[in-house]
Write an enzyme that holds these catalytic residues in place. Structure first.
Site, PDB file in Angstrom:
ATOM      1  N   GLY A  13       0.990  -1.196   0.045  1.00 34.03           N
ATOM      2  CA  GLY A  13      -0.071  -0.185  -0.068  1.00 34.03           C
ATOM      3  C   GLY A  13       0.822   1.300  -0.130  1.00 34.03           C
ATOM      4  N   ASN A  35      -2.441  -8.698   1.033  1.00 42.35           N
ATOM      5  CA  ASN A  35      -3.385  -9.596   0.224  1.00 42.35           C
ATOM      6  C   ASN A  35      -3.734  -8.736  -1.225  1.00 42.35           C
ATOM      7  OD1 ASN A  35      -5.090  -7.398   0.882  1.00 42.35           O
ATOM      8  ND2 ASN A  35      -6.708  -8.902   2.059  1.00 42.35           N
ATOM      9  N   THR A  38      -6.402  -3.657  -1.890  1.00 44.32           N
ATOM     10  CA  THR A  38      -6.232  -2.294  -2.151  1.00 44.32           C
ATOM     11  C   THR A  38      -4.690  -1.885  -2.536  1.00 44.32           C
ATOM     12  OG1 THR A  38      -6.015  -1.634   0.155  1.00 44.32           O
ATOM     13  CG2 THR A  38      -8.226  -1.388  -1.165  1.00 44.32           C
ATOM     14  N   GLY A  39      -3.858  -2.686  -2.049  1.00 45.01           N
ATOM     15  CA  GLY A  39      -2.410  -2.545  -2.371  1.00 45.01           C
ATOM     16  C   GLY A  39      -2.018  -2.853  -3.805  1.00 45.01           C
ATOM     17  N   VAL A  60      -4.336 -11.097   6.534  1.00 44.76           N
ATOM     18  CA  VAL A  60      -3.710 -11.177   7.875  1.00 44.76           C
ATOM     19  C   VAL A  60      -4.944 -11.475   8.949  1.00 44.76           C
ATOM     20  CG1 VAL A  60      -1.820  -9.732   7.826  1.00 44.76           C
ATOM     21  CG2 VAL A  60      -3.921  -8.710   8.431  1.00 44.76           C
ATOM     22  N   SER A  78      -4.815  -2.277   5.944  1.00 41.23           N
ATOM     23  CA  SER A  78      -6.388  -1.966   5.983  1.00 41.23           C
ATOM     24  C   SER A  78      -6.598  -1.189   5.008  1.00 41.23           C
ATOM     25  CB  SER A  78      -6.495  -1.281   7.253  1.00 41.23           C
ATOM     26  OG  SER A  78      -8.082  -0.731   7.233  1.00 41.23           O
ATOM     27  N   TYR A 148     -14.685   1.576   9.840  1.00 45.24           N
ATOM     28  CA  TYR A 148     -13.325   2.054   9.918  1.00 45.24           C
ATOM     29  C   TYR A 148     -13.048   2.487  11.421  1.00 45.24           C
ATOM     30  CZ  TYR A 148      -8.710   3.966   8.276  1.00 45.24           C
ATOM     31  OH  TYR A 148      -7.414   4.040   8.143  1.00 45.24           O
ATOM     32  N   LYS A 152     -10.511   0.699  14.062  1.00 46.24           N
ATOM     33  CA  LYS A 152      -9.226   1.340  14.471  1.00 46.24           C
ATOM     34  C   LYS A 152      -9.397   1.468  16.143  1.00 46.24           C
ATOM     35  CE  LYS A 152      -7.035   2.066  10.765  1.00 46.24           C
ATOM     36  NZ  LYS A 152      -6.014   1.039  10.627  1.00 46.24           N
ATOM     37  N   THR A 178      -2.356  11.808   5.257  1.00 42.19           N
ATOM     38  CA  THR A 178      -1.075  11.793   4.832  1.00 42.19           C
ATOM     39  C   THR A 178      -1.039  11.899   3.457  1.00 42.19           C
ATOM     40  OG1 THR A 178      -0.330  10.789   6.819  1.00 42.19           O
ATOM     41  CG2 THR A 178       1.184  10.480   4.816  1.00 42.19           C
TER      42      THR A 178
END
Ligand code: UDP
Length: 329
Positions: A13, A35, A38-39, A60, A78, A148, A152, A178
């Site tokens: 990711g 997995n 989204t990465g 995971v 995530s 989400y 968290k 970020t």
């Protein structure tokens, strides 16, 4: 000397891949896990030739097996953009609950120190600004962002429980918005959305009246903060982010200037439970880690824009999302 071994989940990711780069640079043996929902392997493909790098294609939220010693685990797996966790809500909850449980078990078994990526979403739609770590938040558990936010929050609680009950060495970073190279152009986040729109010659879509605020941290600053936190002796949550707060309307204007686009701003409905303000109180990071951000938004945006511009034309087409349905089990 034997290299220290670090497992990084979510390694393909945006943030995970930058962490892989940093730990390789620091001389670690990096075990990357993802997995790939989204990465994207492109983010780490330059590392595959290194003998101190290995990759496991694994989810995971299922039992995690890693042969050999482990000194550190960084849990960054995530879905992390509002569009993604709306599409894969169940997977989002699983990676923050079953996933962290597996990794805590692994950390305990290997006597490794574990750092988890929490986020400013634990504060929900905050009623205090800036948000210090002591603020408990204002979260709607059953709203669209609840999957989400609560993942968290659960992840933090579970990590603290292993820390207090089992004496596991744990660290919790609360990441604020970020940005930087390797963000996905179509992940729906505001920065790639605006830059993508400018590059495609579309109008910029500001949600609501654009008075809501965010504070954007450049990725290198974030990675430095995380690196320092991992090697600190502080187990409580620490905010890492850039306190330079801006409204989304002003941010859209900045992107228009940066890209030189002649497109205009159009307002669209505000998503449900969209936080009205967000800005980190970074007193703790300053005091405990001697950390504060170094890259200002003008500099960081220039680098990020250059990255998006360098992508092949096909990448600019807002691709349809993968069919995520299989992951919602
Ligand atoms: N936003 C926007 N236009 C877009 C995408 C997002 O105005 O095309 C707004 C969104 O409503 C939110 C802010 O930008 O107020 C940041 O959204 P993002 O999805 O990046 O992440 P969030 O900080 O909400 O998790």
């Amino acid at each position: 000397m034997k290299r220290k071994r670090v497992l990084i989940t979510g390694a393909a990711g945006f943030l995970g891949s930058h962490l892989c780069d940093r730990f390789i640079k620091e001389g670690f043996h990096v075990i990357a896990m993802d997995n790939l929902i989204t990465g994207d392997l492109q983010n780490i493909e330059h590392l595959f030739k290194l003998e101190q790098f290995e990759f496991y294609h694994h989810d995971v939220s299922k039992f995690v097996y890693v042969p050999g010693d482990l000194d550190y685990i960084l849990h960054f797996a995530s879905p992390a953009s509002p569009i993604d966790y709306l599409k894969i809500p169940i997977q989002t909850l699983k990676v923050g609950s079953l996933g962290i449980h597996n990794l805590l078990g692994l950390a305990k078994n290997k006597k490794a120190r574990l750092l988890i990526a929490s986020t400013s979403e634990v504060y929900g739609d905050p009623t205090v600004n800036p948000q210090p770590e002591e603020y408990w938040g204002n979260v709607n558990p059953v709203g669209p962002r609840g999957v989400y936010d609560e993942a968290k929050r659960f992840q933090e609680a579970m990590t603290m429980a292993y820390h207090t009950f089992h004496g596991l060495e744990t660290r919790i970073v609360r990441i604020f918005n970020t940005y930087g190279p390797r963000m996905r152009l179509n992940d729906g986040r505001v920065l790639p959305a605006f830059i993508g729109q400018a590059l495609r010659g579309e109008d910029l879509t500001v949600f609501g009246d654009g008075s809501q605020t965010r504070s954007f941290c450049y990725v290198d600053d974030l990675v430095e903060g995380i690196y320092r936190l991992l090697f600190s002796d502080y187990a409580g949550p620490v905010n890492i982010g850039n306190p330079d707060e801006i409204t989304m309307m002003d941010f859209a204007e900045e992107i228009i200037k940066l890209t030189g686009t002649s497109q205009k701003i159009v307002c669209q409905p505000l998503p449900t439970d969209d936080p009205k303000q967000r800005r980190p109180d970074i007193t703790k990071a300053k005091e405990i880690l001697g950390w504060e951000p170094k890259v200002n938004r003008a500099e960081g945006l220039k680098i990020t824009y250059a990255y998006f511009k360098s992508l092949p034309k096909e990448a600019l087409v807002a691709k349809a999302h993968k069919d995520f349905n299989d992951y919602n089990r």
